[in-house]
Design an enzyme around this catalytic site. Structure first.
Site, PDB file in Angstrom:
ATOM      1  N   TYR A 106      11.522  66.550 101.233  1.00  0.00           N
ATOM      2  CA  TYR A 106      12.187  65.431 100.576  1.00  0.00           C
ATOM      3  C   TYR A 106      11.720  65.283  99.128  1.00  0.00           C
ATOM      4  CZ  TYR A 106      13.962  60.868  99.452  1.00  0.00           C
ATOM      5  OH  TYR A 106      14.629  59.843  98.839  1.00  0.00           O
ATOM      6  N   TRP A 108      13.176  64.214  94.747  1.00  0.00           N
ATOM      7  CA  TRP A 108      14.243  64.200  93.734  1.00  0.00           C
ATOM      8  C   TRP A 108      14.267  65.469  92.901  1.00  0.00           C
ATOM      9  CZ3 TRP A 108      17.539  60.407  91.085  1.00  0.00           C
ATOM     10  CH2 TRP A 108      17.955  59.389  91.947  1.00  0.00           C
TER      11      TRP A 108
HETATM   12  N1  MGD Z   1       5.502  52.148  97.786  1.00  0.00           N
HETATM   13  C1  MGD Z   1       6.709  52.695  97.586  1.00  0.00           C
HETATM   14  N2  MGD Z   1       6.884  53.995  97.820  1.00  0.00           N
HETATM   15  C2  MGD Z   1       8.086  54.568  97.605  1.00  0.00           C
HETATM   16  C3  MGD Z   1       9.175  53.785  97.149  1.00  0.00           C
HETATM   17  C4  MGD Z   1       8.972  52.402  96.938  1.00  0.00           C
HETATM   18  O1  MGD Z   1       9.900  51.655  96.575  1.00  0.00           O
HETATM   19  N3  MGD Z   1       7.711  51.897  97.143  1.00  0.00           N
HETATM   20  N4  MGD Z   1      10.384  54.372  96.923  1.00  0.00           N
HETATM   21  C5  MGD Z   1      10.686  55.582  97.663  1.00  0.00           C
HETATM   22  C6  MGD Z   1      11.875  56.247  97.122  1.00  0.00           C
HETATM   23  S1  MGD Z   1      13.286  55.277  97.043  1.00  0.00           S
HETATM   24  C7  MGD Z   1      11.901  57.550  96.780  1.00  0.00           C
HETATM   25  S2  MGD Z   1      13.412  58.277  96.398  1.00  0.00           S
HETATM   26  C8  MGD Z   1      10.692  58.389  96.811  1.00  0.00           C
HETATM   27  C9  MGD Z   1      10.616  59.406  95.665  1.00  0.00           C
HETATM   28  O2  MGD Z   1       9.721  60.404  95.978  1.00  0.00           O
HETATM   29  P1  MGD Z   1       9.850  61.880  95.348  1.00  0.00           P
HETATM   30  O3  MGD Z   1      11.270  62.201  95.061  1.00  0.00           O
HETATM   31  O4  MGD Z   1       9.094  62.806  96.226  1.00  0.00           O
HETATM   32  O5  MGD Z   1       9.071  61.674  93.963  1.00  0.00           O
HETATM   33  P2  MGD Z   1       9.116  62.504  92.611  1.00  0.00           P
HETATM   34  O6  MGD Z   1       7.954  62.031  91.816  1.00  0.00           O
HETATM   35  O7  MGD Z   1      10.458  62.382  91.982  1.00  0.00           O
HETATM   36  O8  MGD Z   1       8.832  63.990  93.081  1.00  0.00           O
HETATM   37  C10 MGD Z   1       9.554  65.086  92.666  1.00  0.00           C
HETATM   38  C11 MGD Z   1       8.603  66.261  92.462  1.00  0.00           C
HETATM   39  O9  MGD Z   1       9.369  67.436  92.266  1.00  0.00           O
HETATM   40  C12 MGD Z   1       8.797  68.204  91.214  1.00  0.00           C
HETATM   41  N5  MGD Z   1       9.887  69.027  90.638  1.00  0.00           N
HETATM   42  C13 MGD Z   1      10.808  68.646  89.734  1.00  0.00           C
HETATM   43  N6  MGD Z   1      11.668  69.652  89.501  1.00  0.00           N
HETATM   44  C14 MGD Z   1      11.299  70.682  90.275  1.00  0.00           C
HETATM   45  C15 MGD Z   1      11.813  72.007  90.460  1.00  0.00           C
HETATM   46  O10 MGD Z   1      12.791  72.424  89.860  1.00  0.00           O
HETATM   47  N7  MGD Z   1      11.168  72.795  91.365  1.00  0.00           N
HETATM   48  C16 MGD Z   1      10.065  72.376  92.040  1.00  0.00           C
HETATM   49  N8  MGD Z   1       9.502  73.229  92.904  1.00  0.00           N
HETATM   50  N9  MGD Z   1       9.555  71.140  91.867  1.00  0.00           N
HETATM   51  C17 MGD Z   1      10.164  70.309  91.001  1.00  0.00           C
HETATM   52  C18 MGD Z   1       8.241  67.194  90.256  1.00  0.00           C
HETATM   53  O11 MGD Z   1       7.233  67.754  89.444  1.00  0.00           O
HETATM   54  C19 MGD Z   1       7.725  66.113  91.230  1.00  0.00           C
HETATM   55  O12 MGD Z   1       6.394  66.334  91.576  1.00  0.00           O
HETATM   56  O13 MGD Z   1       9.534  57.536  96.769  1.00  0.00           O
HETATM   57  C20 MGD Z   1       9.534  56.572  97.809  1.00  0.00           C
HETATM   58  N10 MGD Z   1       8.251  55.887  97.834  1.00  0.00           N
HETATM   59  N1  MGD Z   2      13.177  53.919  86.030  1.00  0.00           N
HETATM   60  C1  MGD Z   2      13.382  54.279  87.307  1.00  0.00           C
HETATM   61  N2  MGD Z   2      14.580  54.051  87.889  1.00  0.00           N
HETATM   62  C2  MGD Z   2      14.785  54.398  89.180  1.00  0.00           C
HETATM   63  C3  MGD Z   2      13.787  55.037  89.944  1.00  0.00           C
HETATM   64  C4  MGD Z   2      12.522  55.251  89.310  1.00  0.00           C
HETATM   65  O1  MGD Z   2      11.565  55.772  89.923  1.00  0.00           O
HETATM   66  N3  MGD Z   2      12.362  54.873  88.008  1.00  0.00           N
HETATM   67  N4  MGD Z   2      14.037  55.413  91.249  1.00  0.00           N
HETATM   68  C5  MGD Z   2      15.432  55.516  91.668  1.00  0.00           C
HETATM   69  C6  MGD Z   2      15.519  55.520  93.138  1.00  0.00           C
HETATM   70  S1  MGD Z   2      15.111  56.949  93.959  1.00  0.00           S
HETATM   71  C7  MGD Z   2      15.969  54.457  93.847  1.00  0.00           C
HETATM   72  S2  MGD Z   2      16.072  54.568  95.550  1.00  0.00           S
HETATM   73  C8  MGD Z   2      16.392  53.212  93.188  1.00  0.00           C
HETATM   74  C9  MGD Z   2      15.815  52.004  93.938  1.00  0.00           C
HETATM   75  O2  MGD Z   2      16.414  50.826  93.559  1.00  0.00           O
HETATM   76  P1  MGD Z   2      15.892  49.443  94.193  1.00  0.00           P
HETATM   77  O3  MGD Z   2      15.495  49.649  95.591  1.00  0.00           O
HETATM   78  O4  MGD Z   2      16.917  48.420  93.930  1.00  0.00           O
HETATM   79  O5  MGD Z   2      14.628  49.211  93.255  1.00  0.00           O
HETATM   80  P2  MGD Z   2      13.263  48.399  93.255  1.00  0.00           P
HETATM   81  O6  MGD Z   2      12.818  48.538  91.847  1.00  0.00           O
HETATM   82  O7  MGD Z   2      12.348  48.863  94.333  1.00  0.00           O
HETATM   83  O8  MGD Z   2      13.632  46.907  93.597  1.00  0.00           O
HETATM   84  C10 MGD Z   2      14.575  46.148  92.853  1.00  0.00           C
HETATM   85  C11 MGD Z   2      14.169  44.701  92.819  1.00  0.00           C
HETATM   86  O9  MGD Z   2      14.168  44.147  94.118  1.00  0.00           O
HETATM   87  C12 MGD Z   2      13.231  43.089  94.144  1.00  0.00           C
HETATM   88  N5  MGD Z   2      12.803  42.843  95.533  1.00  0.00           N
HETATM   89  C13 MGD Z   2      11.868  43.501  96.232  1.00  0.00           C
HETATM   90  N6  MGD Z   2      11.750  42.970  97.473  1.00  0.00           N
HETATM   91  C14 MGD Z   2      12.644  41.952  97.545  1.00  0.00           C
HETATM   92  C15 MGD Z   2      13.016  41.017  98.553  1.00  0.00           C
HETATM   93  O10 MGD Z   2      12.495  41.011  99.673  1.00  0.00           O
HETATM   94  N7  MGD Z   2      13.992  40.132  98.250  1.00  0.00           N
HETATM   95  C16 MGD Z   2      14.614  40.098  97.030  1.00  0.00           C
HETATM   96  N8  MGD Z   2      15.573  39.205  96.846  1.00  0.00           N
HETATM   97  N9  MGD Z   2      14.275  40.959  96.057  1.00  0.00           N
HETATM   98  C17 MGD Z   2      13.319  41.880  96.304  1.00  0.00           C
HETATM   99  C18 MGD Z   2      12.095  43.586  93.290  1.00  0.00           C
HETATM  100  O11 MGD Z   2      11.418  42.488  92.707  1.00  0.00           O
HETATM  101  C19 MGD Z   2      12.776  44.470  92.279  1.00  0.00           C
HETATM  102  O12 MGD Z   2      12.860  43.850  91.020  1.00  0.00           O
HETATM  103  O13 MGD Z   2      15.939  53.185  91.843  1.00  0.00           O
HETATM  104  C20 MGD Z   2      16.273  54.380  91.124  1.00  0.00           C
HETATM  105  N10 MGD Z   2      16.000  54.147  89.733  1.00  0.00           N
HETATM  106 MO    MO Z   3      14.970  56.572  96.134  1.00  0.00          MO
END
Ligand code: MGD
Ligand code: MGD
Ligand code: MO
Length: 763
Positions: A106, A108
């Site tokens: 898993y 991005w």
């Molecule tokens: N506490 C907490 N944890 C969360 C979340 C949260 O809201 N709170 N959000 C979750 C969510 S929504 C998501 S999507 C995940 C994201 O979790 P990930 O998608 O696993 O996080 P990234 O840091 O984007 O990791 C991508 C990795 O791929 C590597 N990479 C980039 N391009 C390439 C390539 O071309 N080849 C190879 N081999 N590697 C590459 C980058 O260097 C990086 O280390 O985290 C989750 N974790």
């Molecule tokens: N810059 C940047 N943008 C990203 C990403 C990133 O790593 N960096 N990750 C991308 C990815 S993979 C994803 S999945 C999306 C995620 O998008 P979201 O899941 O929408 O993102 P978050 O920033 O975790 O949360 C959005 C807001 O929800 C509020 N929130 C948290 N818990 C609660 C709750 O219980 N109730 C209410 N009402 N509000 C709450 C938080 O205060 C926060 O401001 O973002 C994407 N966009």
């Molecule tokens: Mo995500």
């Protein structure tokens, strides 16, 4: 035309000198470019590149499972690394079979349609006979399972949201749960080419739309005008939505005709709403005790919603919580009762602001994608159950109505993700990570995931290989030439997999006789034909390479979400069992899952501010997405560094909470609960409600070398809880987490996350 490159956070113009990229600039057609990508050439990042293949010393000397993350690495030649990797794959396949390889991988990874690491690794493992996969995402674990039962699959819904221009014209009240964080809309999977959220919000406000932000944090909405902020206890939104439903019904403001013609199961839900089934009416006074929002404001808000054209919106974070299915189901129910679903500017949105995709006016077509082949292995896990799988082979889990067993994994293969970023309860993941025989990782940088591997294979970046940039419903498809020489001996993931497949007798199956250039031409031409069917005319491959980009911004046929369904639910039924919005789902009820019954309900999360347990850990920790990065990507860059406090991730607290603990702005603090502890830099702000702490994700995991269990950099996932959202979805619940914050020890240990591991020469 300028030379372009594409990242998830946008397109950039590349300034070249002597055949090499020397500077990056914002894309001229982007109205709100993101600064994240401007720093991709920074020496701070180059310094952390993986330059040669490397094998962990303990693994090389006898496949020791202990020592991951601590042993030095031996740098080896590509020949040695490929032989070792192929040999180990062969050994595991022969002794344990394909069901012993976990290739969910898993993450991005990077933009660029061909060099998409997940597609590459899945295709490679399929060419060897398959692998154990993962389903759904960390982003939308609960929603991806729930929504097909009650409205439609998430991908379908996300791509059909009402356009910003329509909301500007029609929406008079925009009520959002969790803001519309423009920081998150910097990003779209594949590349946010024209950032439209800041402008969309501003124009709506200018057109007279009123905004109400229901969120623990105020600053996740910015319309350029004042708006109402209703601070809500985290994870309690379902109770508020139920109370809004209760008022609509009690005052006869619900749309009974729409509920009868377009929905099913309202009557059964109503018995719960009124308290006929459990003796508790879900009225505003009841909700106030849970959410902290005054009952009178809830009553008035329900009336305001019914009186005007209202769009409801929900952030994805709400379903990244224990019982995360419920707020999504309750939102759909509330929208159904208002009866504006399918009307211009009314109804509901699922994550305006979560990425740049929602609200795009452009038509969609499927862009170039590498076919992944066929995976005959049936075993899988819901993506966030990885630690459970490794710790508990053979153990049972439920998922979407079925009961399954965790496979027995011997080899973990990762390319393009960072489990030591994304997973919850990292101390438990560390323990789980010691179970498999072997961990292979392809990485560009010495990230925590690379450091925790046995075999590390260096991958090129987007800037070092030719590719095609395209994201769903964006404005352009873009040719991305290679603009830098690969760092050290780094190779494309494709080249690595092709060489391994060759060694394992699957070369032709993996490559189909094409090199990277051949695949680019082939995949683009395939997609060009699909585009033509959607009315998008693209130049041929050579034409695109010459022009650098092509516009694909053709207006979508139906810019209003679910408008066809509204107009004629018989002719355009939803893909649910009833063809309607399911306020009661017989399917889900039939699963008989205790923590996810047949209609939306309020259930107390495992940890929240209303629980008796809050005395020891009285703060609700939100770990949202970071402003200055995508997850852990580019964490060492100057932009990310500038946002840190004393080199650690900033934790935001309300000044009253800091004062009560004798803490001051800028000091290093210890954030802890029974699962773990980390150090972070304190930042005080009134944009976070009292009782809530915000520590964004993405600081590279930096566990202390002693056994103190202390994380030094401010990674919230040493604190978060690793259980499933419910027995229905098993989704990630990162937002359900209580902590306490205290002063750090007088001499806090230095951060070492951005240092290279010990690298030794062979021999
Ligand atoms: N506490 C907490 N944890 C969360 C979340 C949260 O809201 N709170 N959000 C979750 C969510 S929504 C998501 S999507 C995940 C994201 O979790 P990930 O998608 O696993 O996080 P990234 O840091 O984007 O990791 C991508 C990795 O791929 C590597 N990479 C980039 N391009 C390439 C390539 O071309 N080849 C190879 N081999 N590697 C590459 C980058 O260097 C990086 O280390 O985290 C989750 N974790
Ligand atoms: N810059 C940047 N943008 C990203 C990403 C990133 O790593 N960096 N990750 C991308 C990815 S993979 C994803 S999945 C999306 C995620 O998008 P979201 O899941 O929408 O993102 P978050 O920033 O975790 O949360 C959005 C807001 O929800 C509020 N929130 C948290 N818990 C609660 C709750 O219980 N109730 C209410 N009402 N509000 C709450 C938080 O205060 C926060 O401001 O973002 C994407 N966009
Ligand atoms: Mo995500």
């Amino acid at each position: 035309m300028a030379i372009l490159t594409v990242t998830h956070w946008g397109a950039y113009e590349v300034e070249m000198a002597g055949g090499e990229a020397v500077a990056l600039r914002p894309f001229r057609h982007d109205p709100d470019p993101s600064p994240i990508g401007l720093h991709m050439l920074a020496p701070e990042l180059d310094r952390l590149r993986i330059r040669r293949p490397a094998i962990r010393k303990g693994w090389l000397e006898g496949r020791a499972r202990t020592g991951r993350g601590r042993d030095p690495f031996i740098e080896v030649s590509w020949e040695q690394a490929l032989d070792a990797t192929a040999g180990e794959l062969r050994r595991v396949l022969d002794m344990h079979g394909n069901r012993a390889i976990f290739g969910g991988s898993y993450g991005w990874s990077s933009a660029g349609r061909f060099h998409h690491a997940q597609s590459q690794v899945h295709r490679f493992l399929n060419s060897l006979g398959g692998y154990v996969r993962s389903t759904d995402s960390y982003s939308l674990g609960a929603a991806r399972v729930l929504m097909p039962h009650i409205v439609a699959p998430m991908d379908e819904l996300m791509a059909r949201h009402t356009a910003w221009s329509v909301m500007e014209q029609h929406t008079r009240l925009f009520v959002t749960f969790g803001g519309v964080p423009a920081k998150n809309a910097q990003i779209s999977q594949g590349g946010a080419i024209q950032h439209r959220v800041p402008g969309g919000l501003r124009r709506m406000a200018e057109a007279g739309c009123r905004f109400v932000n229901i969120s623990p944090t105020r600053d996740d909405l910015d319309t350029g005008a004042p708006f109402e902020w209703l601070p809500i206890r985290p994870n309690t939104d379902t109770a508020l939505m139920l109370a809004l439903c209760w008022v609509l019904h009690a005052e006869g403001l619900h749309d009974a005709a729409f509920l009868a013609s377009h929905c099913t199961g309202f009557d059964r839900f109503l018995r719960y709403l009124t308290g006929a089934t459990d003796g508790q009416p879900k009225d505003p006074a009841w909700a106030e005790g849970i959410t902290g929002i005054p009952a009178a404001r809830t009553t008035a808000l329900a009336r305001e919603m019914a009186a005007t054209r209202t769009m409801l919106n929900i952030a994805w974070s709400l379903q990244r919580a224990h019982h995360g299915e419920q707020p999504f189901w309750a939102l759909v129910t509330l929208a159904a009762m208002l009866g504006q679903v399918g009307l211009p500017g009314g109804g509901f949105g699922l994550g305006y602001g979560a990425t740049n995709l929602m609200g795009s006016p452009n038509a969609r077509f499927s862009g170039p994608t590498l076919p992944q082949g066929h995976n005959p292995v049936r075993d899988f896990i819901p993506v966030a159950r990885i630690a459970d799988m490794l710790l508990n082979p053979g153990g049972a889990f439920t998922y979407n109505g079925g009961t399954h067993a965790y496979p027995d994994i011997r080899l973990v293969y990762w390319a393009g993700g960072n489990p030591f970023h994304h997973h919850q309860d990292l101390n438990q993941l560390m323990e789980a990570w010691s179970k498999p025989d072997t961990v292979v990782v392809h990485e560009q940088y010495w990230t925590p995931a690379a450091r925790m591997a046995d075999i590390v294979l260096p991958a090129t970046t987007t800037l070092e290989r030719e590719d095609i940039g395209y994201a769903n419903r964006e404005s352009h498809i873009i040719h991305m030439p290679a603009v830098r020489r690969p760092a050290g001996e780094a190779r494309d993931d494709y080249a690595i997999f092709a060489a391994l497949a060759e060694r394992l007798g699957a070369g032709a199956r993996f490559t189909e006789g094409r090199d990277a250039a051949g695949w680019l031409r082939h995949l683009y031409e395939e997609s060009r034909q699909r585009a033509a069917k959607a009315g998008v005319v693209l130049p041929d491959w050579d034409g695109l390479r010459q022009a650098g980009l092509a516009e694909v911004a053709v207006p979508a046929a139906a810019p209003v979400f679910l408008s066809e369904f509204r107009a004629d639910p018989q002719a355009h039924p939803l893909p649910t069992p009833s063809g309607r919005i399911e306020i009661f789902s017989d399917t889900i009820a039939g699963f008989g899952i205790a923590d996810c019954p047949g209609h939306p309900v309020w259930r107390e999360p495992a940890e929240w501010l209303g629980a008796a347990a809050t005395r020891r850990h009285p703060l609700h920790l939100l770990s949202d997405q970071p402003v200055t990065r995508l997850h852990s990507q580019l964490d060492p860059s100057p932009l990310s560094a500038a946002d840190k406090v004393s080199g650690r991730a900033p934790i935001c607290l309300h000044p009253a909470d800091a004062a009560a603990r004798g803490l001051v702005d800028g000091q290093v603090v210890r954030v802890f609960n029974d699962r773990g502890a980390c150090l972070a830099g304190l930042r005080l702000t009134e944009a976070v409600m009292p009782g809530v702490a915000r520590l964004s994700t993405g600081a590279w995991f930096d566990p202390a070398d002693d056994d103190s269990g202390l994380e030094r950099h401010g990674n919230p996932n040493v604190l978060t809880l690793d259980i499933g959202a419910s027995g229905l979805s098993q989704g990630c619940i990162a937002q359900t987490c209580l902590v306490e914050v205290a002063a750090a020890p007088a001499m806090p240990p230095a951060v070492r996350a951005h240092e290279l591991p010990d690298l030794l020469p062979m021999g």
